[in-house]
Design a protein around this motif. Structure first.
Motif, PDB file in Angstrom:
ATOM      1  N   ARG A   4       0.832  -1.202   0.000  1.00 26.72           N
ATOM      2  CA  ARG A   4       0.000   0.000   0.000  1.00 26.72           C
ATOM      3  C   ARG A   4       0.867   1.253   0.000  1.00 26.72           C
ATOM      4  O   ARG A   4       0.596   2.226  -0.700  1.00 26.72           O
ATOM      5  CB  ARG A   4      -0.913  -0.039   1.230  1.00 26.72           C
ATOM      6  N   LEU A   5       1.941   1.220   0.785  1.00 23.95           N
ATOM      7  CA  LEU A   5       2.845   2.373   0.851  1.00 23.95           C
ATOM      8  C   LEU A   5       3.576   2.593  -0.466  1.00 23.95           C
ATOM      9  O   LEU A   5       3.858   3.737  -0.839  1.00 23.95           O
ATOM     10  CB  LEU A   5       3.849   2.187   1.994  1.00 23.95           C
ATOM     11  N   ASN A   6       3.864   1.522  -1.181  1.00 21.75           N
ATOM     12  CA  ASN A   6       4.529   1.657  -2.480  1.00 21.75           C
ATOM     13  C   ASN A   6       3.598   2.285  -3.520  1.00 21.75           C
ATOM     14  O   ASN A   6       4.042   3.041  -4.385  1.00 21.75           O
ATOM     15  CB  ASN A   6       5.034   0.296  -2.972  1.00 21.75           C
ATOM     16  N   ILE A   7       2.295   1.982  -3.405  1.00 20.28           N
ATOM     17  CA  ILE A   7       1.300   2.613  -4.295  1.00 20.28           C
ATOM     18  C   ILE A   7       1.256   4.118  -4.006  1.00 20.28           C
ATOM     19  O   ILE A   7       1.205   4.946  -4.915  1.00 20.28           O
ATOM     20  CB  ILE A   7      -0.095   1.967  -4.112  1.00 20.28           C
ATOM     21  N   VAL A   8       1.297   4.450  -2.696  1.00 21.69           N
ATOM     22  CA  VAL A   8       1.292   5.866  -2.294  1.00 21.69           C
ATOM     23  C   VAL A   8       2.550   6.555  -2.821  1.00 21.69           C
ATOM     24  O   VAL A   8       2.502   7.705  -3.269  1.00 21.69           O
ATOM     25  CB  VAL A   8       1.191   6.009  -0.757  1.00 21.69           C
ATOM     26  N   GLU A  37      -1.686  18.076  -1.397  1.00 21.32           N
ATOM     27  CA  GLU A  37      -1.513  16.624  -1.494  1.00 21.32           C
ATOM     28  C   GLU A  37      -0.040  16.242  -1.325  1.00 21.32           C
ATOM     29  O   GLU A  37       0.284  15.256  -0.654  1.00 21.32           O
ATOM     30  CB  GLU A  37      -2.035  16.126  -2.849  1.00 21.32           C
ATOM     31  N   TYR A  38       0.842  17.050  -1.917  1.00 17.86           N
ATOM     32  CA  TYR A  38       2.284  16.782  -1.800  1.00 17.86           C
ATOM     33  C   TYR A  38       2.722  16.798  -0.335  1.00 17.86           C
ATOM     34  O   TYR A  38       3.458  15.925   0.116  1.00 17.86           O
ATOM     35  CB  TYR A  38       3.072  17.824  -2.596  1.00 17.86           C
ATOM     36  N   LYS A  39       2.227  17.798   0.398  1.00 20.22           N
ATOM     37  CA  LYS A  39       2.601  17.925   1.810  1.00 20.22           C
ATOM     38  C   LYS A  39       2.137  16.712   2.613  1.00 20.22           C
ATOM     39  O   LYS A  39       2.878  16.173   3.445  1.00 20.22           O
ATOM     40  CB  LYS A  39       1.982  19.207   2.368  1.00 20.22           C
ATOM     41  N   ASP A  40       0.878  16.276   2.375  1.00 18.12           N
ATOM     42  CA  ASP A  40       0.342  15.104   3.081  1.00 18.12           C
ATOM     43  C   ASP A  40       1.125  13.840   2.721  1.00 18.12           C
ATOM     44  O   ASP A  40       1.437  13.019   3.590  1.00 18.12           O
ATOM     45  CB  ASP A  40      -1.145  14.911   2.740  1.00 18.12           C
ATOM     46  N   LEU A  41       1.430  13.682   1.430  1.00 23.09           N
ATOM     47  CA  LEU A  41       2.156  12.488   0.978  1.00 23.09           C
ATOM     48  C   LEU A  41       3.596  12.498   1.475  1.00 23.09           C
ATOM     49  O   LEU A  41       4.159  11.442   1.769  1.00 23.09           O
ATOM     50  CB  LEU A  41       2.123  12.396  -0.549  1.00 23.09           C
ATOM     51  N   ARG A  42       4.194  13.686   1.569  1.00 21.08           N
ATOM     52  CA  ARG A  42       5.571  13.805   2.064  1.00 21.08           C
ATOM     53  C   ARG A  42       5.657  13.255   3.489  1.00 21.08           C
ATOM     54  O   ARG A  42       6.608  12.532   3.842  1.00 21.08           O
ATOM     55  CB  ARG A  42       5.985  15.277   2.020  1.00 21.08           C
ATOM     56  N   ALA A  43       4.661  13.587   4.311  1.00 21.43           N
ATOM     57  CA  ALA A  43       4.627  13.086   5.696  1.00 21.43           C
ATOM     58  C   ALA A  43       4.520  11.562   5.712  1.00 21.43           C
ATOM     59  O   ALA A  43       5.168  10.884   6.521  1.00 21.43           O
ATOM     60  CB  ALA A  43       3.456  13.710   6.445  1.00 21.43           C
ATOM     61  N   LEU A  44       3.719  11.016   4.786  1.00 23.47           N
ATOM     62  CA  LEU A  44       3.587   9.553   4.701  1.00 23.47           C
ATOM     63  C   LEU A  44       4.887   8.902   4.229  1.00 23.47           C
ATOM     64  O   LEU A  44       5.250   7.814   4.687  1.00 23.47           O
ATOM     65  CB  LEU A  44       2.458   9.200   3.723  1.00 23.47           C
ATOM     66  N   GLU A  49       9.758   5.480   5.145  1.00 27.69           N
ATOM     67  CA  GLU A  49      11.189   5.253   5.336  1.00 27.69           C
ATOM     68  C   GLU A  49      11.458   4.606   6.691  1.00 27.69           C
ATOM     69  O   GLU A  49      12.262   3.678   6.801  1.00 27.69           O
ATOM     70  CB  GLU A  49      11.959   6.587   5.230  1.00 27.69           C
ATOM     71  N   LYS A  50      10.756   5.085   7.723  1.00 25.80           N
ATOM     72  CA  LYS A  50      10.918   4.484   9.062  1.00 25.80           C
ATOM     73  C   LYS A  50      10.466   3.026   9.048  1.00 25.80           C
ATOM     74  O   LYS A  50      11.102   2.157   9.663  1.00 25.80           O
ATOM     75  CB  LYS A  50      10.090   5.271  10.095  1.00 25.80           C
ATOM     76  N   LEU A  91       4.037   2.086  14.985  1.00 21.66           N
ATOM     77  CA  LEU A  91       4.279   2.710  13.684  1.00 21.66           C
ATOM     78  C   LEU A  91       3.211   2.298  12.677  1.00 21.66           C
ATOM     79  O   LEU A  91       2.712   3.124  11.903  1.00 21.66           O
ATOM     80  CB  LEU A  91       5.677   2.336  13.180  1.00 21.66           C
ATOM     81  N   GLU A  92       2.824   1.017  12.708  1.00 20.80           N
ATOM     82  CA  GLU A  92       1.779   0.529  11.786  1.00 20.80           C
ATOM     83  C   GLU A  92       0.446   1.223  12.062  1.00 20.80           C
ATOM     84  O   GLU A  92      -0.262   1.594  11.121  1.00 20.80           O
ATOM     85  CB  GLU A  92       1.635  -0.999  11.916  1.00 20.80           C
ATOM     86  N   ASP A  93       0.114   1.411  13.345  1.00 23.26           N
ATOM     87  CA  ASP A  93      -1.133   2.123  13.699  1.00 23.26           C
ATOM     88  C   ASP A  93      -1.103   3.560  13.183  1.00 23.26           C
ATOM     89  O   ASP A  93      -2.099   4.062  12.659  1.00 23.26           O
ATOM     90  CB  ASP A  93      -1.340   2.119  15.218  1.00 23.26           C
ATOM     91  N   LYS A  94       0.052   4.203  13.345  1.00 24.75           N
ATOM     92  CA  LYS A  94       0.193   5.592  12.876  1.00 24.75           C
ATOM     93  C   LYS A  94       0.012   5.665  11.362  1.00 24.75           C
ATOM     94  O   LYS A  94      -0.681   6.555  10.847  1.00 24.75           O
ATOM     95  CB  LYS A  94       1.571   6.125  13.274  1.00 24.75           C
TER      96      LYS A  94
END
Length: 358
Positions: A4-8, A37-44, A49-50, A91-94
């Protein structure tokens, strides 16, 4: 979760490329939306990375333990594995919460309207208390606020107070405050010492940009009048106050806070745009709430959402059955703990809807 994170990440790379394209930069609405959207995705991406680093550490530690040829390295790997596995669930919950689709309005500034309801003079005093509570909270968040229009109560407080709040993710935070607030206390205007119940209605409107709502100037009647209330020499002497009437809907917006007629007109148009935008949004929220039986943000302005009981120093939010015995701090602006619980309740509802967020 990594899939899912790779799709994001694919979408992040796409947005990263789009925001530097000349045709996007020239389209103000699209450019603002993509930057948000860029700002929200940047946080994700930072959390991704973590997550990758943590899962790599787990895999590496498991390989060392499985090999077992170096006892010292094995002991270190066991500690590393234990530490990484302890960090992973949080981390997964976040990340799950961050993957929940955000409402596009959440990042907007707001226009807040507080109106005294039942309870006479005491309701006006309570409306003033709510205004003070919100301005203290706004200041604690580092946001800014300014008054658009107000009508003072006869014994203090306000019959009506309209003000703007600007900052980061203001609507996403303040939208939970919309509804009827009740106070139970011995009124300042009461001599017999009996507890009365008074009420005030709070409306939270996402501030609409010009491209969100198109207003035909022919549909708006503009009236100019003298300001009233405190304001120095210009009060009751110049026609600086502005009242706008949107004739197709009957909505009225006025501003008398500024000495400049032009600035008052500009502010009044912002309020009018926001009210028109909120009318459509309220319909959508009611439909969404009916679909998922939500009580957290239903768009119902008449819903009694919170009670402030002074005798018991108690504040109860009826939507999530939250009771806190901390009234003095809450009425002085410490409402973050209530907002956190409401956001958690709404995100939990959304998480159930989006069950594909693993």
């Amino acid at each position: 979760m990594i899939e899912r994170l790779n799709i994001v990440k694919q979408r992040f790379d796409e947005v990263n490329d789009l925001i530097i394209q000349p045709d996007v930069i020239s389209d103000q609405k699209r450019y603002i939306e993509l930057n948000k959207e860029y700002k929200d995705l940047r946080a994700l991406m930072d959390e991704r990375e973590k997550y990758i680093s943590l899962t790599d550490n787990i895999q590496e530690a498991e390989e060392i333990i499985a090999d077992g040829s170096d006892p010292e390295m094995t002991d270190m790997a066991k500690l590393q594995l234990e530490e990484a596995k302890a960090q992973l669930p949080e981390l997964e919950d976040k990340i799950r919460m961050m993957l929940i689709p955000k409402d596009p309005e959440d990042g907007k500034n707001v226009v807040m309207e507080i109106r005294a309801g039942t309870g006479g003079d005491e309701a006006s005093i309570f409306a003033g208390d709510l205004y003070r509570m919100y301005t203290k909270y706004v200041e604690s968040r580092g946001w800014s606020h300014n008054i658009v229009d107000f009508s003072e109560g006869t014994s203090g407080g306000f019959k009506e107070m309209i003000f703007e709040i600007s900052g980061e993710d203001v609507y996403g935070t303040m939208k939970f405050e919309a509804g009827v607030h009740r106070v139970q206390r011995v009124p300042q205007t009461e001599t017999q010492g009996r507890v009365h119940t008074s009420a005030a209605t709070v409306m939270v409107l996402p501030e609409a940009e010009e491209f969100d709502v198109q207003i035909d100037p022919k549909d708006v009647r503009i009236d100019y009048f003298c300001s009233s209330g405190p304001g120095g020499q210009s009060v009751n002497t110049t026609y600086s106050a502005v009242r706008l009437t949107h004739e197709p809907t009957g909505l009225v917006a006025q501003c008398q806070d500024q000495k400049s007629q032009h600035k008052n007109k500009e502010k009044a148009f912002r309020v009018l745009r926001s009210r028109l935008y909120e009318m459509e949004l309220a319909k959508k929220m009611e439909a969404d709430a009916a679909k998922r039986n939500s009580m957290v943000s239903s768009g119902d302005r008449s819903a009694k959402i919170r009670t402030y009981n002074y005798a018991q120093s108690r504040v109860t939010d009826h939507r999530i059955n939250l009771t806190l015995y901390d009234l003095s701090n809450i009425i002085n602006g410490d409402i973050q703990k209530i907002i956190d619980e409401l956001q958690l309740a709404e995100n939990t509802e959304k998480l159930k809807e989006n069950s594909d967020i693993l």
